[in-house]
Motif scaffolding. Structure first.
Motif, PDB file in Angstrom:
ATOM      1  N   ALA A 152       0.851  -1.191   0.000  1.00  0.00           N
ATOM      2  CA  ALA A 152       0.000   0.000   0.000  1.00  0.00           C
ATOM      3  C   ALA A 152       0.883   1.236   0.000  1.00  0.00           C
ATOM      4  O   ALA A 152       1.753   1.379   0.862  1.00  0.00           O
ATOM      5  N   TYR A 153       0.681   2.104  -0.979  1.00  0.00           N
ATOM      6  CA  TYR A 153       1.415   3.364  -1.075  1.00  0.00           C
ATOM      7  C   TYR A 153       0.469   4.494  -0.693  1.00  0.00           C
ATOM      8  O   TYR A 153      -0.706   4.451  -1.034  1.00  0.00           O
ATOM      9  N   GLY A 154       0.984   5.501   0.003  1.00  0.00           N
ATOM     10  CA  GLY A 154       0.135   6.617   0.374  1.00  0.00           C
ATOM     11  C   GLY A 154       0.862   7.613   1.246  1.00  0.00           C
ATOM     12  O   GLY A 154       2.085   7.739   1.182  1.00  0.00           O
ATOM     13  N   PHE A 155       0.087   8.307   2.079  1.00  0.00           N
ATOM     14  CA  PHE A 155       0.663   9.327   2.943  1.00  0.00           C
ATOM     15  C   PHE A 155      -0.090   9.362   4.267  1.00  0.00           C
ATOM     16  O   PHE A 155      -1.234   8.925   4.365  1.00  0.00           O
ATOM     17  N   TYR A 156       0.612   9.859   5.283  1.00  0.00           N
ATOM     18  CA  TYR A 156       0.027   9.999   6.612  1.00  0.00           C
ATOM     19  C   TYR A 156      -0.712  11.319   6.700  1.00  0.00           C
ATOM     20  O   TYR A 156      -0.282  12.318   6.141  1.00  0.00           O
ATOM     21  N   THR A 157      -1.847  11.319   7.415  1.00  0.00           N
ATOM     22  CA  THR A 157      -2.580  12.561   7.641  1.00  0.00           C
ATOM     23  C   THR A 157      -2.710  12.763   9.136  1.00  0.00           C
ATOM     24  O   THR A 157      -2.934  11.792   9.858  1.00  0.00           O
ATOM     25  N   PRO A 158      -2.595  13.943   9.685  1.00  0.00           N
ATOM     26  CA  PRO A 158      -2.133  15.140   9.001  1.00  0.00           C
ATOM     27  C   PRO A 158      -0.618  15.106   8.809  1.00  0.00           C
ATOM     28  O   PRO A 158       0.064  14.293   9.411  1.00  0.00           O
ATOM     29  N   GLY A 159      -0.111  15.974   8.021  1.00  0.00           N
ATOM     30  CA  GLY A 159       1.331  16.077   7.812  1.00  0.00           C
ATOM     31  C   GLY A 159       1.752  15.779   6.406  1.00  0.00           C
ATOM     32  O   GLY A 159       2.617  16.433   5.861  1.00  0.00           O
ATOM     33  N   GLY A 160       1.160  14.754   5.792  1.00  0.00           N
ATOM     34  CA  GLY A 160       1.454  14.451   4.407  1.00  0.00           C
ATOM     35  C   GLY A 160       2.734  13.684   4.151  1.00  0.00           C
ATOM     36  O   GLY A 160       3.188  13.590   3.017  1.00  0.00           O
ATOM     37  N   GLN A 161       3.345  13.097   5.198  1.00  0.00           N
ATOM     38  CA  GLN A 161       4.567  12.318   4.992  1.00  0.00           C
ATOM     39  C   GLN A 161       4.249  11.063   4.182  1.00  0.00           C
ATOM     40  O   GLN A 161       3.319  10.328   4.497  1.00  0.00           O
ATOM     41  N   ILE A 162       5.024  10.829   3.133  1.00  0.00           N
ATOM     42  CA  ILE A 162       4.814   9.681   2.245  1.00  0.00           C
ATOM     43  C   ILE A 162       5.262   8.401   2.946  1.00  0.00           C
ATOM     44  O   ILE A 162       6.255   8.391   3.662  1.00  0.00           O
ATOM     45  N   GLY A 163       4.520   7.312   2.697  1.00  0.00           N
ATOM     46  CA  GLY A 163       4.865   6.043   3.327  1.00  0.00           C
ATOM     47  C   GLY A 163       4.433   4.858   2.492  1.00  0.00           C
ATOM     48  O   GLY A 163       3.700   4.992   1.519  1.00  0.00           O
ATOM     49  N   THR A 164       4.915   3.685   2.898  1.00  0.00           N
ATOM     50  CA  THR A 164       4.604   2.422   2.229  1.00  0.00           C
ATOM     51  C   THR A 164       4.394   1.339   3.287  1.00  0.00           C
ATOM     52  O   THR A 164       5.137   1.267   4.254  1.00  0.00           O
ATOM     53  N   TYR A 165       3.393   0.514   3.087  1.00  0.00           N
ATOM     54  CA  TYR A 165       3.172  -0.662   3.926  1.00  0.00           C
ATOM     55  C   TYR A 165       3.265  -1.899   3.044  1.00  0.00           C
ATOM     56  O   TYR A 165       2.660  -1.942   1.973  1.00  0.00           O
ATOM     57  N   VAL A 166       3.992  -2.908   3.497  1.00  0.00           N
ATOM     58  CA  VAL A 166       4.048  -4.206   2.825  1.00  0.00           C
ATOM     59  C   VAL A 166       3.439  -5.215   3.791  1.00  0.00           C
ATOM     60  O   VAL A 166       3.946  -5.411   4.894  1.00  0.00           O
ATOM     61  N   LEU A 167       2.352  -5.841   3.370  1.00  0.00           N
ATOM     62  CA  LEU A 167       1.577  -6.713   4.242  1.00  0.00           C
ATOM     63  C   LEU A 167       1.340  -8.075   3.617  1.00  0.00           C
ATOM     64  O   LEU A 167       1.268  -8.201   2.398  1.00  0.00           O
ATOM     65  N   ASN A 168       1.156  -9.051   4.464  1.00  0.00           N
ATOM     66  CA  ASN A 168       0.695 -10.362   4.043  1.00  0.00           C
ATOM     67  C   ASN A 168      -0.792 -10.212   3.724  1.00  0.00           C
ATOM     68  O   ASN A 168      -1.516  -9.540   4.457  1.00  0.00           O
ATOM     69  N   PRO A 169      -1.298 -10.813   2.635  1.00  0.00           N
ATOM     70  CA  PRO A 169      -2.710 -10.653   2.276  1.00  0.00           C
ATOM     71  C   PRO A 169      -3.682 -11.110   3.377  1.00  0.00           C
ATOM     72  O   PRO A 169      -4.806 -10.638   3.448  1.00  0.00           O
TER      73      PRO A 169
END
Length: 60
Positions: free
Chosen positions: A35-52
């Motif tokens: 999952a690609y996206g950003f944290y709110t508030p603040g807008g810091q970009i992040g990525t999560y890699v998860l087991n389905p």
């Protein structure tokens, strides 16, 4: 909800932080959901890699 059901536009709640998903990539070979996206508030970009099969908490 299982990580395999995540969709673009959903918001994850993780350790008290909100993570807005902007893109999802599923890898059948590696058996992962990224999952690609950003944290709110603040807008810091992040990525999560998860087991389905991982249970995640979403905010509606």
């Amino acid at each position: 909800m299982k990580a395999s059901r995540l969709r673009r536009g959903m918001t994850l709640l993780h350790d008290g932080h909100y993570f807005r998903i902007t893109a999802i990539r599923r890898s059948l070979l590696r058996r992962t959901v990224t999952a690609y996206g950003f944290y709110t508030p603040g807008g810091q970009i992040g990525t999560y890699v998860l087991n389905p099969q991982h249970e995640v908490e979403t905010v509606r």
